[in-house]
Scaffold this motif. Structure first.
Motif, PDB file in Angstrom:
ATOM      1  N   THR A  61       0.878  -1.168   0.000  1.00 47.99           N
ATOM      2  CA  THR A  61       0.000   0.000   0.000  1.00 47.99           C
ATOM      3  C   THR A  61       0.914   1.215   0.000  1.00 47.99           C
ATOM      4  OG1 THR A  61      -0.061  -0.088   2.401  1.00 47.99           O
ATOM      5  CG2 THR A  61      -1.919  -1.049   1.237  1.00 47.99           C
ATOM      6  N   SER A  79       0.642   5.578   0.302  1.00 47.14           N
ATOM      7  CA  SER A  79      -0.112   6.832   0.388  1.00 47.14           C
ATOM      8  C   SER A  79       0.808   7.984   0.038  1.00 47.14           C
ATOM      9  CB  SER A  79      -0.656   7.035   1.808  1.00 47.14           C
ATOM     10  OG  SER A  79      -1.482   5.960   2.141  1.00 47.14           O
ATOM     11  N   GLY A  92      -1.924  12.648   0.423  1.00 51.89           N
ATOM     12  CA  GLY A  92      -3.357  12.464   0.688  1.00 51.89           C
ATOM     13  C   GLY A  92      -4.057  11.501  -0.244  1.00 51.89           C
ATOM     14  N   ARG A 131      -4.375   7.525  -1.954  1.00 52.43           N
ATOM     15  CA  ARG A 131      -4.094   6.143  -1.556  1.00 52.43           C
ATOM     16  C   ARG A 131      -3.854   5.291  -2.792  1.00 52.43           C
ATOM     17  NH1 ARG A 131      -8.956   4.107  -0.463  1.00 52.43           N
ATOM     18  NH2 ARG A 131      -9.796   5.843  -1.631  1.00 52.43           N
ATOM     19  N   PRO A 151      -7.992  -3.770  -0.111  1.00 50.34           N
ATOM     20  CA  PRO A 151      -6.781  -4.427  -0.621  1.00 50.34           C
ATOM     21  C   PRO A 151      -6.631  -5.858  -0.118  1.00 50.34           C
ATOM     22  CG  PRO A 151      -6.289  -2.189   0.115  1.00 50.34           C
ATOM     23  CD  PRO A 151      -7.698  -2.467   0.520  1.00 50.34           C
TER      24      PRO A 151
END
Lengths: 420, 449
Positions: free
Chosen positions: A325, A327, A330, A332, A383
């Motif tokens: 993942t 980020s 701000g 994703r 996810p």
């Protein structure tokens, strides 16, 4: 020589996961965990957030002394292992001490790799792998000015964002044609790159650095296309390599990392390896891969721990899948499995939603009626559910079209059914 | 370590997709009905009418906790709730990658991750669910309490795979405790090692092996002796249906009539299982056994089962109950009452004991068979307290399943004709009607009339 039944070298995700697995099965066997650092266990993944100040370095620890005490685990911090002696089942420490084990887990992780750029070794630079590194960089940011980041991977991009937020003028140098290779295809990487550019970060791709020099408290970087850059801060984030140099002369078989089987056993008797240091099977192919991500470290550590303790409920490792993942400013994003695959590839079907205006991206890669990869930016997806859809080889049949249109809803439906 | 916790259970077959749980959660967590704030989400299958649930399972070994690099997720060892500490969360979202249940999700309004905290133990989603698709399971409290009792039965006994008797004897002895003399006449429980071999017993209390015929009278004598020397010791019998309903009946009936102080447990596996699956007087109509074979003429047992618990109720026992290991909480509550009642006189508990070997079903189906027996009213759960002179259903079944849902799980009923099934259905219904005559329900109804 001190003795222990279980010896774990390394105290991050893999080591901790192994210790928990051992203690679930064997509450009494002497268990010692060695960490090269003085600090209590923490995750390298947290370090970009220490740099940005989002979290203070006093609050990053995954376990405290009470946790070790309750589980009767001896935590030996600030101790570096310098050699493994498989034939007499012992390790030697930097202090000159020796410790014997019955079962050994190597979970020493990875260390930053210095790319072969002329002058780099001699030029003062920063890296980001330990909490001390993070504190050093944070200190450098306070002075303001400009920064060059060598490497557009996850660590480099994270650091670049944090430096830009701290007010520095940042340039990322990536030798490949896109940032975040390995996780995102050029289209998705382009969107991410655009956000960085809009936030004042200059990104230069397709040109490796060829020469680095330092002068008057600044460093100068020359690129292959002749461009010359200079900045106050130089951060090298050009990848990591398994920390295995201390194994020289031992019978532990290595390639890029320590080679392990599906129980995380190395080629040496009674020695296991897990986490970033291990090179283990892949879920999607026959080769053994380095998969330096937290979920794999946790899983491999758990399997190693169970096998070391002799837990009969162990299920062999089903293979690593690249995933992460990420980020940024701000936004994703995440990526899992064969997310780079192109529709032109044989027997693959790719379903893409690309919306540069809305900064949205969603790519699903199918082989027949099974999902084998996905990546997304700002898409409403679970996810973990997508990962399990791949790992459990969910055969979607007629529901494949519905899944492609609404992977959130259908993914949850598949999983809810599978878990009954 | 080793603690059990409350959980929210989901029954998809009852879910009608109304979304009340989602609204209730949003209201509780944000004061609005906007589903974006809900920690529970219902997934719909547009093609059919089935529903799935995305909700934190408060896992025993939570992957989100193990994957969190910030130490922001922790499993509370007291409550079992996996807590997300917003002040430590850095927003890396690795937990969302680790969770395969959709249990941690991104809230696009607040920009933060959110997950179920079970509302501190009284979840609003469960209370809002009118269809009964969500249930808060609190059985963990009991298991935690029972875990503190000593297991008075050794491991490594020779029971068949999936044996109900082992489950029963372990739990019973945990609750009744070590100050007990156990009698196990010939039958499965003695056979698996309770009375032992070569001077070693599997029971960590005094245990003896009466004849099949005299269990109750021998226990009566032992109790009278202890009374005489001033010791309060519990007498506990584990007898099979043969040792209770057939040849053991005269001594049981006599002891009950005399008010002998003991807990007499009938382990009713509906036949002589350890000697080769012969029929007994509690074998139900239609069941195959080796002495009620299935051929061209005979199609299993031709007579109905003797309702022994009702017969014991008519003996004016201090306490009589039926029980099932599929309803452990119910069984423990009955044991509590039996322990006290046995100080005054006889407490009789009739435990329904499905037998994978003799009844022909998979060991893994043991508890399911027990559940279906109760839910189809084949085995009603009730208790009778002599001082109140009335019977009470402890697990009343509002909409009983057809008996076929129970019968089809079990090999000994595989041959049944529709005619036989109809009769079994009638017997089950008649049994309930008869019990209602003794119950509160009947009183209320007659008062209303």
């Amino acid at each position: 020589m001190s003795r222990t039944k279980y010896l774990i070298i390394g105290s991050s995700h893999a080591g901790l996961s192994a210790a928990e697995a051992i203690r679930l099965y064997d509450q009494d066997g002497a268990l010692t965990m060695i960490s090269a650092e003085k600090a209590y266990p923490y995750s390298p993944t947290i370090l970009p957030y220490v740099v940005s100040g989002k979290v203070h370095e006093d609050r990053i620890f995954l376990r405290d002394q009470a946790w070790f005490d309750k589980r009767n685990i001896r935590f030996l911090n600030g101790a570096t292992v310098t050699g493994v002696h498989a034939e007499k089942k012992s390790v030697s420490l930097e202090s000159g001490r020796e410790m014997s084990y019955e079962k050994l887990l190597i979970a020493t992780g990875a260390e930053p790799e210095l790319p072969p750029v002329a002058g780099l070794k001699e030029c003062p630079h920063y890296k980001l792998r330990t909490v001390d590194d993070a504190i050093n960089i944070r200190g450098a940011l306070k002075k303001g000015g400009s920064a060059i980041v060598l490497g557009g991977g996850l660590i480099g991009m994270h650091a670049a964002e944090n430096m830009a937020r701290a007010g520095l003028k940042v340039t990322v140098v990536e030798m490949l044609r896109q940032v975040l290779p390995g996780y995102f295809d050029p289209q998705a990487a382009g969107l991410i790159q655009k956000v960085f550019t809009e936030n004042g970060v200059k990104i230069l791709t397709g040109n490796p650095a060829t020469n680095v020099t330092s002068a008057h408290g600044a460093c100068a970087v020359s690129l292959r296309n002749g461009l010359d850059l200079s900045a106050h801060v130089l951060l090298v984030a050009a990848g990591v390599r398994p920390r295995i140099s201390f194994l020289a002369g031992s019978p532990v078989g290595t390639d890029a990392g320590i080679l392990v089987d599906e129980r995380m056993r190395t080629s040496a008797q009674d020695i296991w390896a897990a986490g970033d240091v291990a090179q283990a099977g892949s879920f999607l192919g026959p080769e053994k891969i380095l998969n330096g991500i937290v979920p794999d470290a946790v899983e491999q550590g758990r399997i190693a721990g169970m096998d070391m303790a002799g837990d009969p409920s162990l299920k062999p490792y089903s293979g690593g899948i690249a995933m992460n993942t990420y980020s940024f400013f701000g936004n994703r994003s995440f990526s899992v499995g064969l997310s780079l695959a192109e529709a032109s590839e044989e027997d693959l079907e790719v379903d893409t939603i690309y919306s540069p205006a809305g900064l949205k991206y969603q790519k699903l890669v199918f082989r027949e009626d099974r999902l084998i990869g996905a990546s997304a930016i700002n898409a409403a997806l679970d996810p973990g559910v997508i990962c399990q859809t791949i790992r459990r080889k969910v055969q979607m049949g007629e529901m494949k079209r519905g899944f492609a249109a609404s992977p959130l809803e259908y993914g949850r439906l598949f999983m809810s059914r599978l878990w009954r | 370590m080793g603690k059990s916790y409350h959980t929210i259970a989901f029954y998809p077959e009852r879910c009608d997709g109304c979304g009340d749980c989602v609204k209730a959660c949003s209201r509780a967590k944000s004061g609005t009905q906007d589903p974006v704030h809900s920690r529970i989400q219902v997934a719909r299958d547009p093609g059919g009418a089935s529903f799935g649930l995305a909700l934190c399972r408060q896992c025993g070994e939570p992957q989100c906790v193990m994957n969190c690099p910030a130490g922001a997720l922790k499993k509370d060892e007291e409550t079992g709730i996996v807590r997300l500490d917003d002040t430590n969360c850095v927003g890396c979202h690795l937990c969302t990658l680790a969770c395969g249940y959709g249990g941690i999700t991104y809230n696009s309004e607040t920009g933060q991750l959110m997950k179920c905290d079970m509302c501190g133990g009284d979840p609003v989603c469960v209370k809002s669910c009118r269809a009964g698709a969500l249930e808060l399971k609190t059985g963990a409290d009991l298991y935690n309490a029972w875990g503190d009792y000593e297991d008075l039965f050794v491991p490594g006994i020779s029971a068949c795979l999936g044996c109900n008797s082992e489950l029963l004897i372990r739990h019973t002895l945990r609750r009744v405790g070590p100050n007990t003399v156990v009698a196990t006449p010939p039958g499965c429980i003695a056979g698996v090692g309770a009375v032992g071999y070569n001077g070693l017993t599997a029971t960590k209390t005094p245990v003896f092996h009466p004849l099949l015929t005299n269990t109750a009278s021998m226990l009566a004598g032992a109790r009278r002796y202890y009374n005489r020397i001033g010791r309060d010791v519990t007498m506990l019998a584990f007898a099979g249906d043969g040792g209770a309903a057939d040849v053991g009946f005269q001594s049981l009936s006599g002891a009950a009539e005399r008010g002998e102080q003991m807990i007499f447990i009938c382990v009713d596996n509906e036949g002589y299982m350890n000697t080769g699956v012969q029929r007994s007087s509690t074998t139900p109509f239609g069941a195959w056994t080796s002495t009620t074979p299935v051929g061209t003429v005979l199609r299993g047992k031709t007579r109905d089962a003797k309702p022994l618990p009702v017969i014991m109720m008519m003996h004016n026992c201090e306490y009589v109950a039926t029980a099932s290991t599929a309803f452990m909480q119910d069984y423990y509550e009955k044991l509590e009452k039996a322990i006290i009642a046995a100080k005054r006189g006889m407490a009789y508990i009739h435990v329904f004991s499905p037998c994978p070997t003799g009844w022909r079903f998979l060991p893994s189906q043991l508890i399911e068979v027990g559940r279906k027996a109760v839910e189809s009213n084949m085995v009603p759960l009730w208790e009778y307290d002599h001082r109140e002179s009335r019977l009470r259903f402890t697990h009343p079944v509002q909409n009983p399943l057809p008996v076929t849902q129970y019968l089809r799980l079990i090999g000994k009923y595989r041959h049944l004709s529709q005619e036989q099934i109809d009769r079994i259905q009638k017997v089950a219904e008649a049994g309930i009607r008869m019990l209602r005559h003794f119950s509160d329900e009947k009183d209320e109804r007659s008062a209303a009339v």
